[in-house]
Design a protein around this motif. Sequence first.
Motif, PDB file in Angstrom:
ATOM      1  N   UNK A 189      72.001 104.912  30.747  1.00 14.37           N
ATOM      2  CA  UNK A 189      71.146 104.619  31.904  1.00 14.37           C
ATOM      3  C   UNK A 189      70.616 103.200  31.792  1.00 14.37           C
ATOM      4  N   UNK A 190      70.652 102.461  32.889  1.00 13.29           N
ATOM      5  CA  UNK A 190      70.115 101.113  32.932  1.00 13.29           C
ATOM      6  C   UNK A 190      69.056 101.020  34.023  1.00 13.29           C
ATOM      7  N   UNK A 191      68.432  99.844  34.132  1.00  7.04           N
ATOM      8  CA  UNK A 191      67.442  99.636  35.187  1.00  7.04           C
ATOM      9  C   UNK A 191      68.082  99.666  36.565  1.00  7.04           C
ATOM     10  N   UNK A 192      69.393  99.455  36.625  1.00  4.90           N
ATOM     11  CA  UNK A 192      70.082  99.424  37.919  1.00  4.90           C
ATOM     12  C   UNK A 192      70.812 100.724  38.241  1.00  4.90           C
ATOM     13  N   UNK A 193      70.692 101.741  37.394  1.00  5.47           N
ATOM     14  CA  UNK A 193      71.426 102.991  37.613  1.00  5.47           C
ATOM     15  C   UNK A 193      71.003 103.669  38.910  1.00  5.47           C
ATOM     16  N   UNK A 194      72.005 104.067  39.697  1.00  7.29           N
ATOM     17  CA  UNK A 194      71.758 104.860  40.905  1.00  7.29           C
ATOM     18  C   UNK A 194      71.566 106.304  40.457  1.00  7.29           C
ATOM     19  N   UNK A 195      70.336 106.766  40.449  1.00  9.65           N
ATOM     20  CA  UNK A 195      70.040 108.090  39.889  1.00  9.65           C
ATOM     21  C   UNK A 195      70.594 109.230  40.735  1.00  9.65           C
ATOM     22  N   UNK A 196      70.747 109.004  42.020  1.00 14.13           N
ATOM     23  CA  UNK A 196      71.368 110.043  42.844  1.00 14.13           C
ATOM     24  C   UNK A 196      72.807 110.254  42.394  1.00 14.13           C
ATOM     25  N   UNK A 197      73.546 109.165  42.246  1.00 11.75           N
ATOM     26  CA  UNK A 197      74.936 109.261  41.815  1.00 11.75           C
ATOM     27  C   UNK A 197      75.039 109.756  40.381  1.00 11.75           C
ATOM     28  N   UNK A 235      61.723  96.420  31.924  1.00 13.31           N
ATOM     29  CA  UNK A 235      61.603  97.507  30.950  1.00 13.31           C
ATOM     30  C   UNK A 235      61.040  98.776  31.606  1.00 13.31           C
ATOM     31  N   UNK A 236      60.024  98.589  32.450  1.00 10.90           N
ATOM     32  CA  UNK A 236      59.410  99.741  33.104  1.00 10.90           C
ATOM     33  C   UNK A 236      60.413 100.460  34.004  1.00 10.90           C
ATOM     34  N   UNK A 237      61.239  99.687  34.704  1.00 17.87           N
ATOM     35  CA  UNK A 237      62.252 100.295  35.569  1.00 17.87           C
ATOM     36  C   UNK A 237      63.258 101.086  34.740  1.00 17.87           C
ATOM     37  N   UNK A 238      63.667 100.514  33.599  1.00 16.51           N
ATOM     38  CA  UNK A 238      64.598 101.214  32.720  1.00 16.51           C
ATOM     39  C   UNK A 238      63.984 102.494  32.179  1.00 16.51           C
ATOM     40  N   UNK A 239      62.744 102.393  31.704  1.00 14.13           N
ATOM     41  CA  UNK A 239      62.070 103.577  31.155  1.00 14.13           C
ATOM     42  C   UNK A 239      61.939 104.657  32.227  1.00 14.13           C
TER      43      UNK A 239
END
Length: 548
Positions: free
Chosen positions: A490-498, A447-451
């Motif tokens: 957005x998910x916990x696994x989303x590549x934020x750079x991309x 959850x923390x990673x997703x948030x």
Amino acid sequence: MTTVSDIKNLYLSGFNHIDALIDEGPDWNYLGTYKPYLTYTFSITSGNEEGERGQSAFSPAQQASARTALAYLSTVTGVRFQETTIGSSAQIHLALVDIENDDFVGLTSWHTLYTPPLTTLPRAQVTDYTASAYVYLDNLEYRTSTADLTPGGQGYQVLLHELGHMMGLAHPFEGTHQLPYEDDYTANTLMSYDHLDDKFYSTYSEYDIAAFNWIYGGDGLRGRYGVGGSMDYLTGRSMDETITGTAGSERVDGAGGDDSIDGKAGFDEAGYSGARANYDITKVNGAYIVTDRVGDEGRDVLTNIETLVFAGSSVSLAYESVVQALYVGYFGRAADYNGMQSFQQQLSALGAPEDLRGLSEAYGKNAGLRALVDSFASSAESAALYPGNTGTFIKALYQNVFGRAPDAGGLTFWSNAIDSGGLSRANASLSIMAGALDNKTSQGVLDAKLVTNKLTAASGFTLMIDTAQEIGGYSGAAAAGAVRNMLGAVTAATDLQAYQATIAATLKGMTPGGTRPADAPGAPADELPITHAELIGIGYQPWEQTLV
């Protein structure tokens, strides 16, 4: 207030390309604030240096070039220079003389005077500190070079070199701190004797600018920046490097290249030479990334920086993460531009904690902060989003924050807390968000990673807004819904750079004309008044009286 310690102690930056150019005087910054400029003269009829003979005056053409050089020096340092024809009243004296050393084209000397305090304590105050400098150009062996001080020639470069000494710069090859041999040349500093090319310089080189910034801060005598000011001024080099601040407050300019800048403690600024619209600002892995789209300042990764300073404007990063957490948690969307600025200013005025957990704890103790946070629940947007009962509201919050429904225990706990009057809806949102970041269970870590990813994406979206068209475009239910959908993906696994491409596309889709500032002109958002955008009824709030 000037002390003996100020005058005698060499105040260094810790960066070799700066410290190698810092001399011991004259300490113009400590003259006091009664006269925020330095006086100079071409007169040789009075005020001459004691023991020096044979001075001759600059010709009218030489004087004109010297005025040009001092005007340029003023743009570099912020120090103002005022001419006087009365030599005895001047602090800076320019003259021609036969310099005894046959190797010297120019020579600068200075004098500092003060009455020693009666006490020997290092912080003992000095009340009568004065300083004077004498800039000489040779009029015998090198008279051919010094006769013509036109910018672009050897004489003008010599004059800039001597004026550098006059302002407190040293040769980089003398003293305790020296430049490495391979860095000691005029393309880096005009205080060098060595050349790698045949050109003569009409402007100071980058190490000179860095040293001037350290001493004078670009804002003159005893300004906000520089020695004697409230913030140190660190300037890097035009290369990729790591710049680390201190426990104090400082401004840091990367000055080119891809830099990693950590302000550490204190209130810190990162400076850029261009207008705000020339840069992209994003946020990845807790760091802000500033990319120069049109110049050579590269891509900087910033941590522990509170403000970005551009030419003519600034962007505050203080409370940015907290404000995004409030918007994402309660409304499921990124903050709009004006809403971000309004809340940043209000939280700063209230002295609120800058972390989410601290803000949650302060909510019950600070009436002003409580009213500010509760304004979310009293808004028209809240009424439109949450028309149902408390259980419906909690389910919506969980969807905003976690992208899922609450477990039965969580739903019961938060619903009872609100219905009993022990917790407001706005504070429930704040507490759920803060708790999510602190939960160390296996589900809590996910959850923390997703948030964190959602908050980072929200920051990237708001920071991307930098034109009037984009401010206006993020308005109304459709625009807010588009941003909710963007964050909802957005998910916990989303590549934020991309994912930056998705964020940019979302903003472009709601901007009239669908253009970014690199493609079309538009007034930078920083230069616009704070007039809160009408997003789903979020308009004028009682706490915004001075901001609208």
